[in-house]
Design an enzyme around this catalytic site. Sequence first.
Site, PDB file in Angstrom:
ATOM      1  N   CYS A 143       0.869  -1.183   0.000  1.00 25.31           N
ATOM      2  CA  CYS A 143       0.000   0.000   0.000  1.00 25.31           C
ATOM      3  C   CYS A 143       0.906   1.233   0.000  1.00 25.31           C
ATOM      4  O   CYS A 143       2.118   1.114  -0.163  1.00 25.31           O
ATOM      5  CB  CYS A 143      -0.945  -0.009   1.198  1.00 25.31           C
ATOM      6  SG  CYS A 143      -0.104  -0.084   2.796  1.00 25.31           S
ATOM      7  N   THR A 144       0.342   2.401   0.190  1.00 22.94           N
ATOM      8  CA  THR A 144       1.106   3.639   0.033  1.00 22.94           C
ATOM      9  C   THR A 144       2.233   3.774   1.051  1.00 22.94           C
ATOM     10  O   THR A 144       3.397   3.956   0.696  1.00 22.94           O
ATOM     11  CB  THR A 144       0.178   4.861   0.144  1.00 22.94           C
ATOM     12  OG1 THR A 144      -0.912   4.710  -0.758  1.00 22.94           O
ATOM     13  CG2 THR A 144       0.934   6.141  -0.187  1.00 22.94           C
TER      14      THR A 144
END
Length: 305
Positions: free
Chosen positions: A179-180
Amino acid sequence: MEHDGVLVAAFYRFAPLDDYRDMREPLQQSCGDLGLLGTILLASEGINGTVAGPDRSVHRLLERLRADARLADLQAKFSRAAEQPFYRMKVRLKKEIVSLGVPGIDPRSEVGEYVAPEDWNDLISREDVRVIDTRNDYEVHLGSFEGAEDPATRSFRDFPAWAKEHLDPAKDRNVAMFCTGGIRCEKSTALLKQMGFENVYHLDGGILNYLEKVDPEDSLWRGDCFVFDNRVTVDHELRQGDLEVCPACRMPVTAEDRESPKFELHVSCPKCFDRLTPERREGLLERARQIELAAERGEKHLGSR
């Protein structure tokens, strides 16, 4: 030494914060005193935030947070912006610092295996590893790792249902997720461990850490990375991208969106055009008029990019 532009720090820490409600006002005051803008979420399970401002102020805030023994190991990912990417400073109280919506998921007790950015390419290049992008569909659309699966979820709260339907612990012996900044994978890997998956991995520090540590020529990342501030995206050098967000729905506006008859500059985009109420549209039209008037005066209207 201060650098050009604004320093942006994204950080989180899962920790038992039983007094998180009492932490809100002092933290809001500290950020104000330091001249920082951004958003910080507090919950009984920990802290999650992104702030921006002068280098010294950002590091001073992190020092103050780490002075709390429960947050001593708090880590941050840094990037830069040409100008302040936030409009205000908000410290909010939440049930979860990242909303998965599944009771009993606790990354402090069980989580997947962290994989360093330098080792990530080898892992996701293996044929026996399913690589899952845990972000939302509009984020994946702008960039992802080569060969990664897109669950096409509108919200992180949709991920558990997707995982239940599309993943099988008896067949998917190795699952790698990213994810980010890493926080969503703390919960998604904890979820899969609870579901009985044995070998679950996630990218330590998320995409932002990978972009910082891995040279572009060696990278398996393709496209830009969506960030939750007014920069909209960053490239492989962690520089601000050239996309804007729709003022109505806050989704990224692509070149394809701009060609659509449902695109209205400073008003709406094809994703939300049909959902706007007449009152909301009139308010956005008035805002667009104010932006144009400010531009004619050589000024910058708050909220324009």
